[in-house]
Design a protein around this motif. Structure first.
Motif, PDB file in Angstrom:
ATOM      1  N   TYR A   1      97.947  12.646 100.580  1.00 56.09           N
ATOM      2  CA  TYR A   1      98.506  11.809 101.614  1.00 56.09           C
ATOM      3  C   TYR A   1      97.597  12.159 102.551  1.00 56.09           C
ATOM      4  O   TYR A   1      96.681  13.094 102.679  1.00 56.09           O
ATOM      5  N   SER A   2      97.572  11.324 103.820  1.00 58.20           N
ATOM      6  CA  SER A   2      96.691  11.611 105.090  1.00 58.20           C
ATOM      7  C   SER A   2      97.796  11.164 106.284  1.00 58.20           C
ATOM      8  O   SER A   2      98.625  10.247 106.107  1.00 58.20           O
ATOM      9  N   GLY A   3      97.643  11.770 107.523  1.00 58.07           N
ATOM     10  CA  GLY A   3      98.309  11.433 108.552  1.00 58.07           C
ATOM     11  C   GLY A   3      97.479  11.761 109.844  1.00 58.07           C
ATOM     12  O   GLY A   3      96.606  12.540 109.864  1.00 58.07           O
ATOM     13  N   GLY A   4      98.044  11.322 110.993  1.00 64.47           N
ATOM     14  CA  GLY A   4      97.586  11.600 112.345  1.00 64.47           C
ATOM     15  C   GLY A   4      98.455  12.194 113.490  1.00 64.47           C
ATOM     16  O   GLY A   4      99.610  11.848 113.198  1.00 64.47           O
ATOM     17  N   THR A   5      97.923  12.683 114.410  1.00 65.19           N
ATOM     18  CA  THR A   5      98.687  12.909 115.566  1.00 65.19           C
ATOM     19  C   THR A   5      98.921  11.582 116.225  1.00 65.19           C
ATOM     20  O   THR A   5      99.993  11.465 116.784  1.00 65.19           O
ATOM     21  N   GLU A   6      98.324  10.554 115.975  1.00 71.48           N
ATOM     22  CA  GLU A   6      98.540   9.191 116.274  1.00 71.48           C
ATOM     23  C   GLU A   6      97.850   8.097 115.351  1.00 71.48           C
ATOM     24  O   GLU A   6      97.103   8.543 114.533  1.00 71.48           O
ATOM     25  N   ALA A   7      98.518   7.036 115.171  1.00 74.86           N
ATOM     26  CA  ALA A   7      98.184   5.901 114.140  1.00 74.86           C
ATOM     27  C   ALA A   7      96.964   5.301 115.117  1.00 74.86           C
ATOM     28  O   ALA A   7      97.223   4.781 116.078  1.00 74.86           O
ATOM     29  N   THR A   8      95.837   5.005 114.225  1.00 74.73           N
ATOM     30  CA  THR A   8      94.674   3.961 115.078  1.00 74.73           C
ATOM     31  C   THR A   8      94.708   2.738 113.798  1.00 74.73           C
ATOM     32  O   THR A   8      95.273   1.785 113.536  1.00 74.73           O
ATOM     33  N   ALA A   9      93.407   3.024 113.176  1.00 73.91           N
ATOM     34  CA  ALA A   9      92.959   2.186 112.074  1.00 73.91           C
ATOM     35  C   ALA A   9      92.118   3.036 111.078  1.00 73.91           C
ATOM     36  O   ALA A   9      91.248   3.795 111.571  1.00 73.91           O
ATOM     37  N   LEU A  10      91.983   2.634 109.813  1.00 72.35           N
ATOM     38  CA  LEU A  10      90.999   3.278 108.974  1.00 72.35           C
ATOM     39  C   LEU A  10      89.628   2.728 109.472  1.00 72.35           C
ATOM     40  O   LEU A  10      89.524   1.592 109.462  1.00 72.35           O
ATOM     41  N   PHE A  11      88.942   3.545 109.769  1.00 72.06           N
ATOM     42  CA  PHE A  11      87.367   3.008 110.423  1.00 72.06           C
ATOM     43  C   PHE A  11      86.696   2.372 109.218  1.00 72.06           C
ATOM     44  O   PHE A  11      86.408   2.997 107.831  1.00 72.06           O
ATOM     45  N   PRO A  12      86.434   1.202 109.466  1.00 72.66           N
ATOM     46  CA  PRO A  12      85.565   0.460 108.491  1.00 72.66           C
ATOM     47  C   PRO A  12      84.456   1.141 107.582  1.00 72.66           C
ATOM     48  O   PRO A  12      84.106   0.891 106.438  1.00 72.66           O
ATOM     49  N   MET A  13      83.525   1.929 108.551  1.00 73.66           N
ATOM     50  CA  MET A  13      82.640   2.525 107.911  1.00 73.66           C
ATOM     51  C   MET A  13      83.100   3.799 106.938  1.00 73.66           C
ATOM     52  O   MET A  13      82.237   3.931 105.808  1.00 73.66           O
ATOM     53  N   ALA A  14      84.296   4.430 107.213  1.00 72.58           N
ATOM     54  CA  ALA A  14      84.790   5.442 106.315  1.00 72.58           C
ATOM     55  C   ALA A  14      84.924   4.629 104.761  1.00 72.58           C
ATOM     56  O   ALA A  14      84.815   5.065 103.925  1.00 72.58           O
ATOM     57  N   ALA A  15      85.584   3.576 104.901  1.00 75.82           N
ATOM     58  CA  ALA A  15      85.829   2.561 103.593  1.00 75.82           C
ATOM     59  C   ALA A  15      84.558   1.919 103.076  1.00 75.82           C
ATOM     60  O   ALA A  15      84.624   2.197 101.901  1.00 75.82           O
ATOM     61  N   GLU A  16      83.738   1.825 104.024  1.00 73.83           N
ATOM     62  CA  GLU A  16      82.407   1.448 103.184  1.00 73.83           C
ATOM     63  C   GLU A  16      81.631   2.421 102.377  1.00 73.83           C
ATOM     64  O   GLU A  16      81.146   2.475 101.408  1.00 73.83           O
TER      65      GLU A  16
ATOM     66  N   HIS B   1      91.167  10.564 105.729  1.00 75.73           N
ATOM     67  CA  HIS B   1      91.176   9.696 104.472  1.00 75.73           C
ATOM     68  C   HIS B   1      90.193  10.117 103.648  1.00 75.73           C
ATOM     69  O   HIS B   1      90.313   9.962 102.434  1.00 75.73           O
ATOM     70  N   LEU B   2      88.798  10.444 103.835  1.00 77.51           N
ATOM     71  CA  LEU B   2      87.781  10.913 103.074  1.00 77.51           C
ATOM     72  C   LEU B   2      88.621  12.089 102.225  1.00 77.51           C
ATOM     73  O   LEU B   2      88.268  12.072 100.965  1.00 77.51           O
ATOM     74  N   SER B   3      89.103  12.989 103.072  1.00 77.82           N
ATOM     75  CA  SER B   3      89.629  14.063 102.112  1.00 77.82           C
ATOM     76  C   SER B   3      90.846  13.728 101.166  1.00 77.82           C
ATOM     77  O   SER B   3      90.808  14.395 100.150  1.00 77.82           O
ATOM     78  N   GLN B   4      91.523  12.966 101.663  1.00 75.66           N
ATOM     79  CA  GLN B   4      92.701  12.372 100.838  1.00 75.66           C
ATOM     80  C   GLN B   4      92.227  11.771  99.605  1.00 75.66           C
ATOM     81  O   GLN B   4      92.635  12.310  98.318  1.00 75.66           O
ATOM     82  N   VAL B   5      91.443  10.721  99.694  1.00 73.69           N
ATOM     83  CA  VAL B   5      90.678  10.238  98.342  1.00 73.69           C
ATOM     84  C   VAL B   5      89.975  10.921  97.713  1.00 73.69           C
ATOM     85  O   VAL B   5      90.320  11.179  96.329  1.00 73.69           O
ATOM     86  N   TRP B   6      89.077  12.142  98.116  1.00 72.35           N
ATOM     87  CA  TRP B   6      88.380  12.736  97.235  1.00 72.35           C
ATOM     88  C   TRP B   6      89.150  13.732  96.581  1.00 72.35           C
ATOM     89  O   TRP B   6      88.704  14.237  95.573  1.00 72.35           O
TER      90      TRP B   6
END
Length: 210
Positions: free
Chosen positions: A84-99, A63-68
């Protein structure tokens, strides 16, 4: 508008002015070169440039890479870029990354409150927000062909030898700030990783001839 005259939010522009791409090592520049070449090949032909940043959980580095990357494309006026961004599995955008992004000047609004929240991430007043949420790399939200797959973690790089539809598969891995979750250094280490990613993507887009 000149190439370096920015329409980004003031806080993001100020942060970008403080980046030090001159400190990127020769070895790291070699790692970034295939992404530069991919973007340049598309830009030279005025083609759509699609970049999908992939990590295991699609929660932090991707996510950090996608946004930057989307932000730097805007900053350097490289047109037709969609990140775009994606994973080998889906979890959640970690709150500290958003912060961390919010502290860097991005305007972030949570637009859903479930276990995998959806975020609106804006970098400029008149640009469409980036929609941030955790998803698998082949999610309907992501492109199906004509994109570069950027592997931002070694686990995803090793675990996904083949990315369907990708024109290029480029490993550009970053250390995981997750190692510092629930420690006094958490905010500092997330910011450190975000700044590294911003610096390297600044360098990538600064190399594109328009």
């Amino acid at each position: 508008m000149t190439r370096t005259e920015s329409s980004l939010f003031t806080g993001i522009s100020a942060l970008i002015q403080e980046l030090k791409p001159e400190n990127i090592s020769v070895e790291r520049k070699a790692v970034l070169k295939p992404l530069i070449d991919f973007i340049q090949s598309k830009a030279s032909k005025n083609k759509e440039i699609r970049i999908n940043f992939i990590c295991t959980h699609n929660s932090r580095r991707s996510h950090l890479s996608q946004v930057w990357a989307q932000t730097m494309a805007n900053h350097f006026k490289v047109n037709n870029v969609t990140c775009y961004s994606g994973g080998t599995e889906a979890t959640a955008l970690f709150p500290m990354a958003a912060e961390t992004l919010q502290n860097s000047g991005f305007r972030i609004r949570k637009i859903s409150e479930d276990q995998n929240p959806i975020y609106s991430i804006k970098y400029a007043e008149n640009e469409h927000p980036i929609i941030g949420f955790s998803k698998k790399l082949d999610d309907e939200f992501n492109p199906k062909s004509e994109f570069a797959a950027i592997m931002t973690c070694s686990q995803a790089d090793g675990g996904c030898p083949f990315i369907a539809g990708a024109e290029k598969r480029i490993p550009i891995t970053f250390e995981d700030p997750k190692a510092f979750d629930n420690t006094p250094q958490q905010a500092e280490k997330y910011n450190e990783r975000s700044i590294q990613i911003a610096t390297e993507l600044f360098f990538v887009f600064s190399q594109i001839s328009l």
